[in-house]
Scaffold this motif. Structure first.
Motif, mmCIF file in Angstrom:
data_model
loop_
_atom_site.group_PDB
_atom_site.id
_atom_site.type_symbol
_atom_site.label_atom_id
_atom_site.label_comp_id
_atom_site.label_asym_id
_atom_site.label_seq_id
_atom_site.Cartn_x
_atom_site.Cartn_y
_atom_site.Cartn_z
ATOM 1 N N LEU A 27 38.585 40.850 23.781
ATOM 2 C CA LEU A 27 38.269 42.275 23.863
ATOM 3 C C LEU A 27 38.002 42.680 25.304
ATOM 4 O O LEU A 27 38.481 43.717 25.757
ATOM 5 C CB LEU A 27 37.062 42.622 22.999
ATOM 6 N N LEU A 28 37.261 41.875 26.041
ATOM 7 C CA LEU A 28 36.954 42.225 27.430
ATOM 8 C C LEU A 28 38.230 42.321 28.256
ATOM 9 O O LEU A 28 38.369 43.216 29.090
ATOM 10 C CB LEU A 28 36.015 41.183 28.039
ATOM 11 N N THR A 29 39.166 41.415 28.013
ATOM 12 C CA THR A 29 40.437 41.455 28.733
ATOM 13 C C THR A 29 41.205 42.725 28.375
ATOM 14 O O THR A 29 41.722 43.423 29.249
ATOM 15 C CB THR A 29 41.259 40.198 28.412
ATOM 16 N N ALA A 30 41.254 43.057 27.077
ATOM 17 C CA ALA A 30 41.966 44.258 26.640
ATOM 18 C C ALA A 30 41.288 45.521 27.169
ATOM 19 O O ALA A 30 41.955 46.473 27.597
ATOM 20 C CB ALA A 30 42.030 44.291 25.117
ATOM 21 N N TRP A 31 39.968 45.518 27.146
ATOM 22 C CA TRP A 31 39.202 46.703 27.532
ATOM 23 C C TRP A 31 39.306 46.984 29.026
ATOM 24 O O TRP A 31 39.427 48.120 29.450
ATOM 25 C CB TRP A 31 37.745 46.498 27.118
ATOM 26 N N SER A 32 39.271 45.911 29.822
ATOM 27 C CA SER A 32 39.183 46.083 31.275
ATOM 28 C C SER A 32 40.518 45.929 31.977
ATOM 29 O O SER A 32 40.680 46.373 33.109
ATOM 30 C CB SER A 32 38.227 45.046 31.855
ATOM 31 N N GLY A 33 41.466 45.229 31.329
ATOM 32 C CA GLY A 33 42.700 44.897 32.008
ATOM 33 C C GLY A 33 42.571 43.738 32.988
ATOM 34 O O GLY A 33 43.507 43.433 33.714
ATOM 35 N N GLU A 34 41.419 43.094 33.009
ATOM 36 C CA GLU A 34 41.172 41.961 33.901
ATOM 37 C C GLU A 34 40.883 40.726 33.060
ATOM 38 O O GLU A 34 40.292 40.837 31.989
ATOM 39 C CB GLU A 34 39.922 42.210 34.770
ATOM 40 N N PRO A 35 41.226 39.535 33.552
ATOM 41 C CA PRO A 35 40.813 38.323 32.833
ATOM 42 C C PRO A 35 39.293 38.273 32.730
ATOM 43 O O PRO A 35 38.593 38.597 33.694
ATOM 44 C CB PRO A 35 41.332 37.192 33.722
ATOM 45 N N ASP A 36 38.783 37.878 31.560
ATOM 46 C CA ASP A 36 37.329 37.964 31.369
ATOM 47 C C ASP A 36 36.572 37.095 32.369
ATOM 48 O O ASP A 36 35.439 37.383 32.709
ATOM 49 C CB ASP A 36 36.936 37.605 29.931
ATOM 50 N N GLY A 37 37.177 36.027 32.873
ATOM 51 C CA GLY A 37 36.499 35.172 33.847
ATOM 52 C C GLY A 37 36.190 35.862 35.157
ATOM 53 O O GLY A 37 35.322 35.419 35.899
ATOM 54 N N GLN A 38 36.922 36.949 35.442
ATOM 55 C CA GLN A 38 36.703 37.662 36.705
ATOM 56 C C GLN A 38 35.714 38.808 36.562
ATOM 57 O O GLN A 38 35.330 39.403 37.566
ATOM 58 C CB GLN A 38 38.036 38.224 37.220
ATOM 59 N N LEU A 39 35.319 39.115 35.340
ATOM 60 C CA LEU A 39 34.444 40.268 35.139
ATOM 61 C C LEU A 39 33.003 39.906 35.444
ATOM 62 O O LEU A 39 32.491 38.905 34.970
ATOM 63 C CB LEU A 39 34.545 40.763 33.697
ATOM 64 N N LYS A 40 32.360 40.761 36.218
ATOM 65 C CA LYS A 40 30.938 40.600 36.507
ATOM 66 C C LYS A 40 30.184 41.554 35.584
ATOM 67 O O LYS A 40 29.742 42.624 36.001
ATOM 68 C CB LYS A 40 30.655 40.936 37.968
ATOM 69 N N VAL A 41 30.123 41.165 34.325
ATOM 70 C CA VAL A 41 29.490 42.027 33.331
ATOM 71 C C VAL A 41 28.584 41.201 32.437
ATOM 72 O O VAL A 41 28.685 39.967 32.375
ATOM 73 C CB VAL A 41 30.534 42.767 32.451
#
Length: 75
Positions: A27-41
């Motif tokens: 979901l995080l990947t779909a929501w942000s367009g970024e791989p979840d490993g790169q998200l600072k969330v």
């Protein structure tokens, strides 16, 4: 032949749809367009903070509520 089942949930109080059995990481990947490993969330699922190590295993359910918080770097 049948289509993917989709579930409806809310992300930051906005409606969001994703395929059934998707994980929080997906979901995080779909929501942000970024791989979840790169998200600072940080993620809260139904008012409970969900540790990053569970993102790839926690499956989403219909009508789950997610809150995604940006983590501010620095001190």
């Amino acid at each position: 032949m049948h289509g993917h089942q989709i579930i409806e949930l809310t992300v930051n109080q906005q409606p969001f749809v994703i395929e059934a059995k998707a994980t929080v990481a997906a979901l995080l990947t779909a929501w942000s367009g970024e791989p979840d490993g790169q998200l600072k969330v940080a993620v809260a699922l139904n008012q409970q903070v969900l540790p990053r190590k569970k993102w790839s295993t926690q499956q989403l359910q219909h009508q789950d509520e997610l809150l995604i918080f940006n983590l501010v770097a620095g001190g």
